[in-house]
Design a protein around this motif. Structure first.
Motif, PDB file in Angstrom:
ATOM      1  N   SER A 269      -4.108   1.697  -9.589  1.00 15.07           N
ATOM      2  CA  SER A 269      -4.458   3.041  -9.135  1.00 15.07           C
ATOM      3  C   SER A 269      -5.977   3.216  -9.191  1.00 15.07           C
ATOM      4  N   LYS A 270      -6.427   4.355  -8.668  1.00 17.72           N
ATOM      5  CA  LYS A 270      -7.888   4.543  -8.520  1.00 17.72           C
ATOM      6  C   LYS A 270      -8.289   5.936  -8.937  1.00 17.72           C
ATOM      7  N   VAL A 271      -9.482   5.991  -9.502  1.00 18.80           N
ATOM      8  CA  VAL A 271     -10.047   7.264  -9.936  1.00 18.80           C
ATOM      9  C   VAL A 271     -11.092   7.722  -8.908  1.00 18.80           C
TER      10      VAL A 271
ATOM     11  N   ALA B 279      -3.597  -8.910   0.230  1.00 21.45           N
ATOM     12  CA  ALA B 279      -3.509  -7.867   1.257  1.00 21.45           C
ATOM     13  C   ALA B 279      -2.444  -6.858   0.845  1.00 21.45           C
ATOM     14  N   ILE B 280      -2.711  -5.588   1.152  1.00 21.24           N
ATOM     15  CA  ILE B 280      -1.786  -4.530   0.716  1.00 21.24           C
ATOM     16  C   ILE B 280      -1.362  -3.661   1.903  1.00 21.24           C
ATOM     17  N   PRO B 281      -0.629  -4.244   2.871  1.00 19.24           N
ATOM     18  CA  PRO B 281      -0.175  -3.410   3.991  1.00 19.24           C
ATOM     19  C   PRO B 281       0.781  -2.326   3.506  1.00 19.24           C
TER      20      PRO B 281
ATOM     21  N   ARG C 212      10.101  -6.619   5.578  1.00 13.71           N
ATOM     22  CA  ARG C 212      10.620  -7.998   5.644  1.00 13.71           C
ATOM     23  C   ARG C 212       9.814  -8.818   6.643  1.00 13.71           C
ATOM     24  N   GLU C 213       9.476  -8.186   7.753  1.00 15.76           N
ATOM     25  CA  GLU C 213       8.655  -8.863   8.779  1.00 15.76           C
ATOM     26  C   GLU C 213       7.303  -9.255   8.168  1.00 15.76           C
ATOM     27  N   ASN C 214       6.701  -8.352   7.418  1.00 10.59           N
ATOM     28  CA  ASN C 214       5.380  -8.623   6.833  1.00 10.59           C
ATOM     29  C   ASN C 214       5.454  -9.739   5.793  1.00 10.59           C
ATOM     30  N   ILE C 215       6.519  -9.747   5.005  1.00 10.21           N
ATOM     31  CA  ILE C 215       6.666 -10.810   3.988  1.00 10.21           C
ATOM     32  C   ILE C 215       6.721 -12.184   4.663  1.00 10.21           C
TER      33      ILE C 215
ATOM     34  N   MET D 124      -5.998  10.126  -5.418  1.00  8.47           N
ATOM     35  CA  MET D 124      -6.295  10.849  -4.182  1.00  8.47           C
ATOM     36  C   MET D 124      -5.083  10.981  -3.246  1.00  8.47           C
ATOM     37  N   TYR D 125      -4.234   9.951  -3.215  1.00 10.68           N
ATOM     38  CA  TYR D 125      -3.180   9.906  -2.190  1.00 10.68           C
ATOM     39  C   TYR D 125      -2.185  11.045  -2.392  1.00 10.68           C
ATOM     40  N   GLY D 126      -2.200  11.948  -1.430  1.00  3.10           N
ATOM     41  CA  GLY D 126      -1.295  13.100  -1.479  1.00  3.10           C
ATOM     42  C   GLY D 126      -1.482  13.923  -2.743  1.00  3.10           C
TER      43      GLY D 126
ATOM     44  N   GLY E  68       0.837  -1.199   0.000  1.00  2.66           N
ATOM     45  CA  GLY E  68       0.000   0.000   0.000  1.00  2.66           C
ATOM     46  C   GLY E  68       0.868   1.242   0.000  1.00  2.66           C
ATOM     47  N   THR E  69       0.296   2.358  -0.439  1.00  2.00           N
ATOM     48  CA  THR E  69       1.101   3.590  -0.521  1.00  2.00           C
ATOM     49  C   THR E  69       0.339   4.837  -0.065  1.00  2.00           C
ATOM     50  N   TRP E  70      -0.751   4.643   0.688  1.00  2.00           N
ATOM     51  CA  TRP E  70      -1.454   5.816   1.193  1.00  2.00           C
ATOM     52  C   TRP E  70      -0.542   6.546   2.183  1.00  2.00           C
TER      53      TRP E  70
ATOM     54  N   THR F  98       3.967   0.162   4.631  1.00  2.00           N
ATOM     55  CA  THR F  98       4.998   0.508   5.607  1.00  2.00           C
ATOM     56  C   THR F  98       6.054   1.372   4.953  1.00  2.00           C
ATOM     57  N   SER F  99       6.693   2.183   5.768  1.00  2.00           N
ATOM     58  CA  SER F  99       7.803   3.004   5.280  1.00  2.00           C
ATOM     59  C   SER F  99       9.120   2.523   5.873  1.00  2.00           C
ATOM     60  N   HIS F 100       9.100   1.309   6.422  1.00  2.00           N
ATOM     61  CA  HIS F 100      10.316   0.744   7.026  1.00  2.00           C
ATOM     62  C   HIS F 100      10.668  -0.585   6.355  1.00  2.00           C
TER      63      HIS F 100
ATOM     64  N   ILE G 197      -3.963  -4.381   8.675  1.00  2.00           N
ATOM     65  CA  ILE G 197      -3.660  -4.393  10.118  1.00  2.00           C
ATOM     66  C   ILE G 197      -4.285  -3.154  10.791  1.00  2.00           C
ATOM     67  N   GLU G 198      -5.406  -2.719  10.189  1.00  2.00           N
ATOM     68  CA  GLU G 198      -6.203  -1.624  10.768  1.00  2.00           C
ATOM     69  C   GLU G 198      -5.320  -0.399  11.048  1.00  2.00           C
ATOM     70  N   GLN G 199      -4.501  -0.062  10.070  1.00  5.65           N
ATOM     71  CA  GLN G 199      -3.616   1.106  10.147  1.00  5.65           C
ATOM     72  C   GLN G 199      -2.742   1.069  11.399  1.00  5.65           C
ATOM     73  N   GLY G 200      -2.413  -0.120  11.846  1.00  6.29           N
ATOM     74  CA  GLY G 200      -1.525  -0.281  13.000  1.00  6.29           C
ATOM     75  C   GLY G 200      -2.276  -0.424  14.320  1.00  6.29           C
ATOM     76  N   ARG G 201      -3.574  -0.075  14.348  1.00  5.42           N
ATOM     77  CA  ARG G 201      -4.311  -0.116  15.625  1.00  5.42           C
ATOM     78  C   ARG G 201      -4.450  -1.530  16.165  1.00  5.42           C
TER      79      ARG G 201
ATOM     80  N   MET H 282     -15.710   1.911   5.529  1.00  6.61           N
ATOM     81  CA  MET H 282     -14.562   2.350   4.733  1.00  6.61           C
ATOM     82  C   MET H 282     -13.756   3.372   5.512  1.00  6.61           C
ATOM     83  N   LEU H 283     -12.480   3.485   5.157  1.00  7.72           N
ATOM     84  CA  LEU H 283     -11.606   4.472   5.811  1.00  7.72           C
ATOM     85  C   LEU H 283     -11.272   5.565   4.821  1.00  7.72           C
TER      86      LEU H 283
HETATM   87  P1  NDP Z   1      -2.385  -0.724   7.063  1.00  9.45           P
HETATM   88  O1  NDP Z   1      -3.335  -1.623   7.764  1.00  9.45           O
HETATM   89  O2  NDP Z   1      -1.584  -1.243   5.946  1.00  9.45           O
HETATM   90  O3  NDP Z   1      -1.414  -0.132   8.182  1.00  9.45           O
HETATM   91  C1  NDP Z   1      -0.395   0.780   7.884  1.00  9.45           C
HETATM   92  C2  NDP Z   1       0.213   1.228   9.215  1.00  9.45           C
HETATM   93  O4  NDP Z   1       0.772   0.109   9.894  1.00  9.45           O
HETATM   94  C3  NDP Z   1       1.320   2.235   9.025  1.00  9.45           C
HETATM   95  O5  NDP Z   1       1.211   3.170  10.082  1.00  9.45           O
HETATM   96  C4  NDP Z   1       2.598   1.424   9.206  1.00  9.45           C
HETATM   97  O6  NDP Z   1       3.591   2.214   9.793  1.00  9.45           O
HETATM   98  C5  NDP Z   1       2.158   0.331  10.151  1.00  9.45           C
HETATM   99  N1  NDP Z   1       2.859  -0.948   9.933  1.00  9.45           N
HETATM  100  C6  NDP Z   1       2.972  -1.649   8.775  1.00  9.45           C
HETATM  101  N2  NDP Z   1       3.668  -2.789   8.977  1.00  9.45           N
HETATM  102  C7  NDP Z   1       3.989  -2.809  10.296  1.00  9.45           C
HETATM  103  C8  NDP Z   1       4.693  -3.716  11.118  1.00  9.45           C
HETATM  104  N3  NDP Z   1       5.213  -4.849  10.636  1.00  9.45           N
HETATM  105  N4  NDP Z   1       4.844  -3.412  12.426  1.00  9.45           N
HETATM  106  C9  NDP Z   1       4.319  -2.272  12.947  1.00  9.45           C
HETATM  107  N5  NDP Z   1       3.634  -1.374  12.214  1.00  9.45           N
HETATM  108  C10 NDP Z   1       3.464  -1.637  10.898  1.00  9.45           C
HETATM  109  O7  NDP Z   1      -3.217   0.587   6.657  1.00  9.45           O
HETATM  110  P2  NDP Z   1      -3.430   1.433   5.337  1.00  9.45           P
HETATM  111  O8  NDP Z   1      -4.631   2.267   5.595  1.00  9.45           O
HETATM  112  O9  NDP Z   1      -2.195   2.095   4.898  1.00  9.45           O
HETATM  113  O10 NDP Z   1      -3.882   0.345   4.237  1.00  9.45           O
HETATM  114  C11 NDP Z   1      -2.982  -0.241   3.337  1.00  9.45           C
HETATM  115  C12 NDP Z   1      -3.186   0.301   1.940  1.00  9.45           C
HETATM  116  O11 NDP Z   1      -4.501   0.056   1.477  1.00  9.45           O
HETATM  117  C13 NDP Z   1      -3.061   1.822   1.824  1.00  9.45           C
HETATM  118  O12 NDP Z   1      -1.725   2.259   1.957  1.00  9.45           O
HETATM  119  C14 NDP Z   1      -3.706   2.052   0.503  1.00  9.45           C
HETATM  120  O13 NDP Z   1      -2.825   1.701  -0.548  1.00  9.45           O
HETATM  121  C15 NDP Z   1      -4.882   1.080   0.573  1.00  9.45           C
HETATM  122  N6  NDP Z   1      -6.131   1.715   1.068  1.00  9.45           N
HETATM  123  C16 NDP Z   1      -7.214   1.760   0.215  1.00  9.45           C
HETATM  124  C17 NDP Z   1      -8.384   2.379   0.601  1.00  9.45           C
HETATM  125  C18 NDP Z   1      -9.540   2.434  -0.339  1.00  9.45           C
HETATM  126  O14 NDP Z   1     -10.500   3.174  -0.081  1.00  9.45           O
HETATM  127  N7  NDP Z   1      -9.526   1.691  -1.422  1.00  9.45           N
HETATM  128  C19 NDP Z   1      -8.533   3.004   1.928  1.00  9.45           C
HETATM  129  C20 NDP Z   1      -7.375   2.821   2.779  1.00  9.45           C
HETATM  130  C21 NDP Z   1      -6.235   2.193   2.339  1.00  9.45           C
HETATM  131  P3  NDP Z   1       4.972   2.584   9.027  1.00  9.45           P
HETATM  132  O15 NDP Z   1       4.599   3.048   7.657  1.00  9.45           O
HETATM  133  O16 NDP Z   1       5.554   3.646   9.893  1.00  9.45           O
HETATM  134  O17 NDP Z   1       5.767   1.318   9.019  1.00  9.45           O
END
Ligand code: NDP
Length: 277
Positions: free
Chosen positions: A77-79, A232-234, A243-246, A52-54, A18-20, A236-238, A194-198, A276-277
Motif C-alpha cells: 500500500s502507499k501513503v 507488473a501489476i495489471p 486468467r488471460e493475463n496470467i 488514495m484509491y477510492g 492492481g486495485t486502482w 482487471t475486474s474480470h 497495458i496503459e490502462q487498456g489504451r 505519472m498517471l
Molecule cells: P492497467 O494498465 O493495469 O490497465 C487496467 C485496465 O485494463 C482496466 O480498464 C482493465 O479493465 C483493462 N484490462 C486488464 N486486463 C485486460 C485484458 N486482458 N483485456 C482487456 N482489458 C484488460 O492500468 P492501471 O492504471 O489500473 O494500473 C495497474 C495498477 O497499478 C493500478 O490498479 C494500481 O494498483 C497501480 N497504479 C499505481 C500508480 C502509482 O502512482 N503508483 C498509478 C496508477 C496505477 P477491466 O478491469 O474492466 O478488466
C-alpha cells in the motif's frame, strides 16, 4: 512462475494485481473480490493498493478478499505525500492496516515525491519496520534524481522498490531510471503495464499480437516482463481477463517480435521527464 524479491522478503511471482478503481461501484463488488481470490488461487501474491484509491475503499475490498488467507498475499500500500511526516505516516499506516484487516503490510510506499523531507518519511518507515507493522518500504514515481536523494538518506539504501509508470508507450525510464535501478539492484514495479487498456486499442500492436498467437494484453505484459527484476501489476475486474493475463508468462518473446515492437514503439534516445498517471 518467474519470481522477484523485494528487500529481505520471500520471492514472489513477477505478476501481481492492481486495485486502482476497485470498490468504487464501477464493477460488481463480488466480481472484484472473486478476481483477487482467483489470483491468489493461481499463486499471484502481490496485491497493490493505496490509501488514495477510492479514499480507502480499495484497501477495504482487498481486506475482504484476503480474509482468512492473509499469508497467501503480499500486500503493498502507499501513503500520500501530504501524509508523509513522521506522525502522518504512522497514522496513515494504522488506518490502512485497519482497512486491510491485517497487522502488517509487506511493502509500504511513498506514493510520489512531496514536500516533507525524505529523511523524516524514511525515519517513520524504519519505525514501522522495527515494530513489524511493515516488512519493507519503498517509493513510487521517483525519477533518477529523486532516487539519488533516497539513497543519500540515512537508511535510504534499504529502499526496496520504485513503482513507476512503464509500458510499451511509456519507455522513458529505459534511458536512465531503469539502468540506475539495475545498478543499485533495486527491483521496479511497473504500473499501468497495458496503459490502462489504451495499448490494446492500437491496431498495429494488435496485428503483432495476432501474428504471434497472443492476445494484445498478453503481449503487452510479456513485453514489460521480458527482463528480470521487474514486476507488473495489471488491474482487471474480470476473472477471464485475469486468467488471460496470467498466461502471458508462458510466452517468451523472440528477437523478431521485440524488433517489430521497437519499430512501433521506439526506445528513448535522450532523457525524458518521468511520467505519472
Ligand atoms: P492497467 O494498465 O493495469 O490497465 C487496467 C485496465 O485494463 C482496466 O480498464 C482493465 O479493465 C483493462 N484490462 C486488464 N486486463 C485486460 C485484458 N486482458 N483485456 C482487456 N482489458 C484488460 O492500468 P492501471 O492504471 O489500473 O494500473 C495497474 C495498477 O497499478 C493500478 O490498479 C494500481 O494498483 C497501480 N497504479 C499505481 C500508480 C502509482 O502512482 N503508483 C498509478 C496508477 C496505477 P477491466 O478491469 O474492466 O478488466
Amino acid at each position: 512462475m518467474r519470481t522477484i524479491k523485494f528487500g529481505s522478503q520471500r520471492s514472489v511471482p513477477v505478476l501481481g494485481m492492481g486495485t486502482w478503481m476497485i470498490g468504487e461501484g464501477r464493477a460488481d463488488r463480488s466480481d472484484e473480490i472473486a478476481v483477487l481470490q482467483e489470483g491468489l488461487e493461481h499463486g499471484l501474491e502481490v496485491i497493490d493498493t493505496a490509501e488514495m484509491y477510492g479514499d480507502g475503499r480499495s484497501e477495504e475490498l482487498v481486506g475482504e478478499a484476503i480474509k482468512g488467507q492473509r499469508d497467501r498475499a503480499f500486500l503493498v500500500s502507499k501513503v500520500y505525500p501530504f501524509n508523509a511526516s513522521f506522525d502522518g505516516v504512522l497514522a496513515a499506516c494504522e488506518r490502512s492496516l485497519r482497512r486491510l484487516g491485517t497487522d502488517h503490510m509487506d511493502l509500504y510506499l511513498l506514493h510520489w515525491p512531496g514536500s516533507v523531507p525524505l529523511q523524516e518519511t524514511i525515519d517513520a518507515f524504519q519505525w514501522l519496520q522495527e515494530r513489524e507493522f511493515i516488512r519493507d518500504w519503498g517509493v513510487s514515481n521517483f525519477d533518477p534524481m529523486d532516487m539519488e536523494e533516497v539513497w543519500a538518506c540515512d537508511g535510504g539504501s534499504a529502499c526496496a522498490t520504485n513503482q513507476i509508470l512503464y509500458n510499451l508507450t511509456r519507455r522513458g525510464p529505459e534511458f536512465d531510471l531503469l539502468p540506475l535501478m539495475e545498478e543499485k539492484k533495486t527491483p521496479v514495479m511497473a504500473y499501468s503495464p497495458i496503459e490502462q487498456g489504451r495499448l490494446l486499442r492500437d491496431s498495429r500492436f494488435c496485428d503483432v499480437a495476432n501474428a504471434v498467437g497472443m492476445t494484445p494484453a498478453q503481449l503487452g505484459l510479456a513485453w514489460v516482463l521480458r527482463q528480470s527484476n521487474r514486476l507488473a501489476i495489471p488491474k482487471t475486474s474480470h476473472v477471464s481477463r485475469l486468467r488471460e493475463n496470467i498466461a502471458a508468462l508462458e510466452y517468451p518473446l523472440g528477437d523478431d517480435v521485440l524488433a517489430r515492437l521497437n519499430e512501433l514503439f521506439p526506445a528513448p534516445t535522450q532523457p525524458q521527464s518521468l511520467e505519472m498517471l
